[in-house]
Scaffold this motif. Structure first.
Motif, PDB file in Angstrom:
ATOM      1  N   GLY A 151       4.126   5.377  -4.503  1.00 55.15           N
ATOM      2  CA  GLY A 151       3.270   4.724  -3.515  1.00 55.15           C
ATOM      3  C   GLY A 151       1.839   4.557  -3.979  1.00 55.15           C
ATOM      4  N   ARG A 152       1.420   5.342  -4.972  1.00 59.28           N
ATOM      5  CA  ARG A 152       0.058   5.226  -5.501  1.00 59.28           C
ATOM      6  C   ARG A 152      -0.043   4.128  -6.559  1.00 59.28           C
ATOM      7  N   GLY A 154       0.381   1.010  -6.054  1.00 59.58           N
ATOM      8  CA  GLY A 154      -0.083  -0.243  -5.467  1.00 59.58           C
ATOM      9  C   GLY A 154       1.048  -1.076  -4.916  1.00 59.58           C
ATOM     10  N   SER A 155       2.270  -0.662  -5.178  1.00 55.99           N
ATOM     11  CA  SER A 155       3.440  -1.360  -4.649  1.00 55.99           C
ATOM     12  C   SER A 155       4.018  -0.551  -3.499  1.00 55.99           C
ATOM     13  N   ASN A 156       4.366  -1.222  -2.416  1.00 58.49           N
ATOM     14  CA  ASN A 156       4.889  -0.495  -1.258  1.00 58.49           C
ATOM     15  C   ASN A 156       6.412  -0.490  -1.207  1.00 58.49           C
ATOM     16  N   ILE A 179       5.330   5.149   2.203  1.00 61.80           N
ATOM     17  CA  ILE A 179       4.796   4.173   1.243  1.00 61.80           C
ATOM     18  C   ILE A 179       4.915   2.745   1.772  1.00 61.80           C
ATOM     19  N   ARG A 182       1.778   3.130   4.796  1.00 53.56           N
ATOM     20  CA  ARG A 182       0.474   3.741   4.575  1.00 53.56           C
ATOM     21  C   ARG A 182      -0.006   3.465   3.160  1.00 53.56           C
ATOM     22  N   ALA A 183      -1.323   3.276   3.027  1.00 49.34           N
ATOM     23  CA  ALA A 183      -1.910   3.051   1.706  1.00 49.34           C
ATOM     24  C   ALA A 183      -2.620   4.295   1.183  1.00 49.34           C
ATOM     25  N   ASP A 184      -2.807   5.307   2.048  1.00 49.92           N
ATOM     26  CA  ASP A 184      -3.546   6.493   1.626  1.00 49.92           C
ATOM     27  C   ASP A 184      -2.610   7.525   1.004  1.00 49.92           C
TER      28      ASP A 184
END
Length: 219
Positions: A151-152, A154-156, A179, A182-184
């Motif tokens: 998830g870190r 940049g792809s969800n 993921i 949420r982007a955090d």
């Protein structure tokens, strides 16, 4: 000729207790003079309180070497934990190497958690992570962390297919939902107290102090 000194068990116990006490104090009150001492006793974790390690970034190179060269699982746990606590970007390469290795599940779990704590992904091998995700489908606890790391990127959405039974695992399903929505970084969120903890069980003030109005009057 080497000189070997046999210590009385009581003396050994007292020395160990002193080392652990002083290293605990040094974890609270920064004392650069203790750094050479910690470097000497680093391979002997029974001599120090491990919380001292996260207080001294000067130990990072020593911890990385310990992680890369030690044959002791416990010492690897210590090094991985401390590097994650210090959020050391210089340790990402060593931690990723552990994550993609054939180390035992516990060590790989700790490495994944420390990588999430550090949250530094420049040059991270995302293709290798995809391969690791496919390898760990039967280890849902580790797979959950790998998905959170993905998830870190940049792809969800994952670019690999997980078995349906794997997706239904609660840990994995929660990570996939995270993921996707949420982007955090999940590790950046503060811990919450469990709902079952009530005020009377977790007082807002120290016990023994009565500040009610009646306490100010004598009847």
């Amino acid at each position: 000729m080497s000189l070997k000194i046999e210590l009385n068990p009581d003396i050994r116990k007292k020395i160990t207790a002193k080392y652990r006490f002083y290293t605990y104090r040094a974890s609270i009150l920064y004392s650069p003079g203790i750094i050479p001492v910690i470097k000497e006793i680093l391979p002997f974790p029974w001599l120090y309180n491990i919380t001292v390690l996260r207080a001294y970034p000067e130990l990072i190179p020593d911890l990385v070497r310990l992680l890369e060269n030690s044959s002791s699982d416990y010492l690897k746990y210590v090094a991985i934990w401390a590097l994650g606590e210090m959020k050391c970007s210089n340790a990402v390469s060593a931690l990723a190497k552990v994550l993609f290795s054939d180390e035992n599940l516990g060590i790989k779990l700790m490495a994944s958690q420390s990588l999430l704590k550090i949250d530094y992904w420049d040059g991270f091998d995302w293709e290798r992570l995809e391969q690791e995700i496919l390898r760990t489908q039967k280890m849902p606890r580790l797979l959950k962390n790998l998905i959170l790391i993905w998830g870190r990127s940049g792809s969800n959405e994952l670019r690999v297919e997980l078995d349906e039974c794997v997706r239904e695992d609660e840990n994995v399903a929660n990570a996939l939902r995270w993921i996707n929505k949420r982007a955090d970084n999940v590790m950046s969120l503060p811990d919450k107290l469990p709902e079952y903890i009530r005020g009377k069980e977790y007082p807002l003030m120290e016990p023994g102090l009565d500040i009610t109005a009646s306490s100010y009057y004598c009847f």
